[in-house]
Design a protein around this motif. Structure first.
Motif, PDB file in Angstrom:
ATOM      1  N   ARG A  53      38.704  15.526 102.643  1.00 49.55           N
ATOM      2  CA  ARG A  53      38.200  15.874 103.974  1.00 49.55           C
ATOM      3  C   ARG A  53      37.297  14.794 104.545  1.00 49.55           C
ATOM      4  O   ARG A  53      37.165  14.660 105.754  1.00 49.55           O
ATOM      5  CB  ARG A  53      37.409  17.178 103.902  1.00 49.55           C
ATOM      6  N   GLN A  54      36.650  14.029 103.674  1.00 46.50           N
ATOM      7  CA  GLN A  54      35.678  13.046 104.141  1.00 46.50           C
ATOM      8  C   GLN A  54      36.370  11.785 104.625  1.00 46.50           C
ATOM      9  O   GLN A  54      37.426  11.408 104.133  1.00 46.50           O
ATOM     10  CB  GLN A  54      34.715  12.703 103.004  1.00 46.50           C
ATOM     11  N   SER A  55      35.753  11.135 105.596  1.00 46.36           N
ATOM     12  CA  SER A  55      36.309   9.882 106.094  1.00 46.36           C
ATOM     13  C   SER A  55      35.796   8.733 105.240  1.00 46.36           C
ATOM     14  O   SER A  55      34.832   8.869 104.480  1.00 46.36           O
ATOM     15  CB  SER A  55      35.917   9.672 107.551  1.00 46.36           C
ATOM     16  N   THR A  56      36.435   7.588 105.389  1.00 46.32           N
ATOM     17  CA  THR A  56      36.048   6.403 104.638  1.00 46.32           C
ATOM     18  C   THR A  56      36.297   5.188 105.519  1.00 46.32           C
ATOM     19  O   THR A  56      36.736   5.327 106.664  1.00 46.32           O
ATOM     20  CB  THR A  56      36.849   6.320 103.318  1.00 46.32           C
ATOM     21  N   THR A  57      36.017   4.022 105.016  1.00 44.63           N
ATOM     22  CA  THR A  57      36.243   2.810 105.801  1.00 44.63           C
ATOM     23  C   THR A  57      37.552   2.160 105.378  1.00 44.63           C
ATOM     24  O   THR A  57      37.987   2.301 104.228  1.00 44.63           O
ATOM     25  CB  THR A  57      35.090   1.804 105.608  1.00 44.63           C
ATOM     26  N   ALA A  58      38.151   1.446 106.307  1.00 47.71           N
ATOM     27  CA  ALA A  58      39.401   0.747 106.014  1.00 47.71           C
ATOM     28  C   ALA A  58      39.096  -0.491 105.179  1.00 47.71           C
ATOM     29  O   ALA A  58      37.965  -0.980 105.147  1.00 47.71           O
ATOM     30  CB  ALA A  58      40.093   0.347 107.310  1.00 47.71           C
TER      31      ALA A  58
END
Length: 65
Positions: free
Chosen positions: A45-50
């Motif tokens: 569910r959590q976002s992350t960096t590319a």
């Protein structure tokens, strides 16, 4: 010089953080969720960096974001 066009598919998937890094959402959280553990689904569910190697390409696709 003409305006650059935003890639609309990329604009819906990526955004920039305050420091300029590219933020993305994690994959594998759409279907067949019964076979995945609660911990795994919670982390998806959590976002992350590319990745830093892909970030310049993504920034070119979303020049005004």
């Amino acid at each position: 010089m003409p305006k650059m066009k935003t890639n609309r598919a990329a604009a819906k998937r990526f955004s920039l953080t305050g420091t300029g890094r590219v933020k993305r959402f994690k994959a594998y959280h759409r279907h067949i969720l019964t076979s995945k553990t609660s911990k795994r689904k919670r982390n998806l569910r959590q976002s992350t960096t590319a990745m830093e190697t892909e970030a310049p390409t993504i920034r070119k696709m979303i020049p005004y974001k």
